[in-house]
Motif scaffolding. Structure first.
Motif, PDB file in Angstrom:
ATOM      1  N   VAL A 106       0.828  -1.087  -0.136  1.00 30.88           N
ATOM      2  CA  VAL A 106       0.007  -0.010   0.173  1.00 30.88           C
ATOM      3  C   VAL A 106       0.931   1.166   0.209  1.00 30.88           C
ATOM      4  N   PRO A 107       0.928   2.025  -0.848  1.00 32.87           N
ATOM      5  CA  PRO A 107       1.773   3.204  -1.160  1.00 32.87           C
ATOM      6  C   PRO A 107       1.451   4.237   0.103  1.00 32.87           C
ATOM      7  N   ARG A 108       2.372   4.942   0.539  1.00 34.25           N
ATOM      8  CA  ARG A 108       2.064   5.872   1.617  1.00 34.25           C
ATOM      9  C   ARG A 108       1.011   6.858   1.158  1.00 34.25           C
ATOM     10  N   GLY A 109       0.190   7.432   2.171  1.00 35.16           N
ATOM     11  CA  GLY A 109      -1.007   8.237   1.675  1.00 35.16           C
ATOM     12  C   GLY A 109      -2.246   7.755   1.159  1.00 35.16           C
ATOM     13  N   VAL A 110      -2.093   6.237   0.663  1.00 35.89           N
ATOM     14  CA  VAL A 110      -3.344   5.848   0.235  1.00 35.89           C
ATOM     15  C   VAL A 110      -4.266   5.136   1.119  1.00 35.89           C
ATOM     16  N   GLU A 111      -5.399   5.595   1.179  1.00 38.70           N
ATOM     17  CA  GLU A 111      -6.383   5.200   2.148  1.00 38.70           C
ATOM     18  C   GLU A 111      -6.733   3.501   1.893  1.00 38.70           C
ATOM     19  N   HIS A 112      -7.019   2.637   3.003  1.00 37.64           N
ATOM     20  CA  HIS A 112      -7.078   1.262   2.753  1.00 37.64           C
ATOM     21  C   HIS A 112      -7.843   0.733   3.755  1.00 37.64           C
ATOM     22  N   CYS A 113      -8.553  -0.391   3.553  1.00 38.68           N
ATOM     23  CA  CYS A 113      -9.253  -1.076   4.421  1.00 38.68           C
ATOM     24  C   CYS A 113      -9.313  -2.327   4.279  1.00 38.68           C
ATOM     25  N   PRO A 114      -8.592  -3.212   5.041  1.00 34.26           N
ATOM     26  CA  PRO A 114      -8.278  -4.817   4.939  1.00 34.26           C
ATOM     27  C   PRO A 114      -9.974  -5.458   5.329  1.00 34.26           C
ATOM     28  N   ARG A 115      -9.946  -6.458   4.467  1.00 37.88           N
ATOM     29  CA  ARG A 115     -11.307  -7.352   4.887  1.00 37.88           C
ATOM     30  C   ARG A 115     -10.887  -8.857   4.639  1.00 37.88           C
ATOM     31  N   ALA A 116     -11.810  -9.626   5.358  1.00 35.13           N
ATOM     32  CA  ALA A 116     -11.472 -10.973   5.093  1.00 35.13           C
ATOM     33  C   ALA A 116     -12.740 -11.799   5.546  1.00 35.13           C
ATOM     34  N   THR A 117     -13.415 -12.539   4.971  1.00 37.79           N
ATOM     35  CA  THR A 117     -14.596 -13.322   5.302  1.00 37.79           C
ATOM     36  C   THR A 117     -13.954 -14.300   6.136  1.00 37.79           C
ATOM     37  N   GLY A 118     -13.147 -15.222   5.799  1.00 38.50           N
ATOM     38  CA  GLY A 118     -12.593 -16.228   6.491  1.00 38.50           C
ATOM     39  C   GLY A 118     -11.425 -15.829   7.266  1.00 38.50           C
ATOM     40  N   GLU A 119     -10.718 -16.581   8.133  1.00 35.93           N
ATOM     41  CA  GLU A 119      -9.514 -16.125   8.722  1.00 35.93           C
ATOM     42  C   GLU A 119      -8.112 -15.879   7.663  1.00 35.93           C
ATOM     43  N   VAL A 120      -7.557 -15.019   7.764  1.00 39.71           N
ATOM     44  CA  VAL A 120      -6.273 -14.912   6.963  1.00 39.71           C
ATOM     45  C   VAL A 120      -5.092 -14.511   8.020  1.00 39.71           C
ATOM     46  N   ALA A 121      -3.985 -15.304   7.741  1.00 38.87           N
ATOM     47  CA  ALA A 121      -2.747 -14.977   8.372  1.00 38.87           C
ATOM     48  C   ALA A 121      -1.894 -14.261   7.340  1.00 38.87           C
ATOM     49  N   ALA A 122      -1.153 -13.337   7.584  1.00 41.06           N
ATOM     50  CA  ALA A 122      -0.273 -12.528   6.889  1.00 41.06           C
ATOM     51  C   ALA A 122       0.910 -11.914   7.471  1.00 41.06           C
ATOM     52  N   LEU A 123       1.872 -11.524   6.728  1.00 41.42           N
ATOM     53  CA  LEU A 123       2.924 -11.166   7.310  1.00 41.42           C
ATOM     54  C   LEU A 123       3.027  -9.518   6.744  1.00 41.42           C
TER      55      LEU A 123
END
Lengths: 121, 121
Positions: free
Chosen positions: A80-97
């Motif tokens: 996600v570039p700096r300054g870019v509005e974002h909102c993560p969403r997941a229906t099932g469970e996610v594991a992320a780095l």
């Protein structure tokens, strides 16, 4: 100094169950490497001073941007570039780095109930 | 500016076959995210100014340090501290993710025939 140790990401993920609470598992200069479990919808927010890297380890993650949804599966990465509005969403469970500079707050400019305290594993 | 795109790491790895030649697949502020294929033994070298992150995607990688061998499989990560001499080695082929500041030379202070030109995919 202790000998540097390897990190098994799945072993670290097995140590906690809560969502939206990134855990630092390594440091690269002044950056932190974190694992996080995600389910449901986060808050829309922006990091004005830094890019933010998401690498999905398990599950299906949507990074909502204002002009597109980015759909990520295991082995897929989005920065996600700096300054870019974002909102993560997941229906099932996610594991992320996650990778971002030390001190970045998970909710960025939005704050609120989902703001997590820094934690290391 | 182009819309930011996700990166599928396996798709990027399918684009090349040579060993010891990291390819930049993303940028996080002034850091580069690279994929690399590894087989055989590299050269002993040191990065005096930066830590270096290895995350194994496929295969079995040994990061030789002067006082220990670090054995990494898929989903395992090791951060070589700055100034620590190291030499990656793999019997079979390994695919790995590397993260380090822009401009880091793969052979560090050692130079020589395995020094790779910067390349992006």
């Amino acid at each position: 100094m202790d000998k540097p140790q390897k990190v098994n990401l799945q072993d670290k993920l097995a140590l906690f169950s809560e969502h939206w609470s990134p855990k630092t598992v390594g440091r690269l200069n002044d950056y932190e490497i974190k694992v996080v479990k995600i389910q449901g919808e986060f808050v829309w927010h922006t990091h004005d001073d830094t890019d933010e890297l998401f690498l999905v380890l398990d599950g299906q993650l949507t990074i909502q941007l204002r002009d597109q949804d980015v759909e990520l599966g295991p082995g897929e990465m989005f920065i996600v570039p700096r300054g870019v509005e974002h909102c993560p969403r997941a229906t099932g469970e996610v594991a992320a780095l996650l990778i971002e500079p030390q001190g970045v707050v998970n909710t960025g400019n939005a704050g609120g109930a989902l703001t997590a305290e820094p934690q290391s594993l």
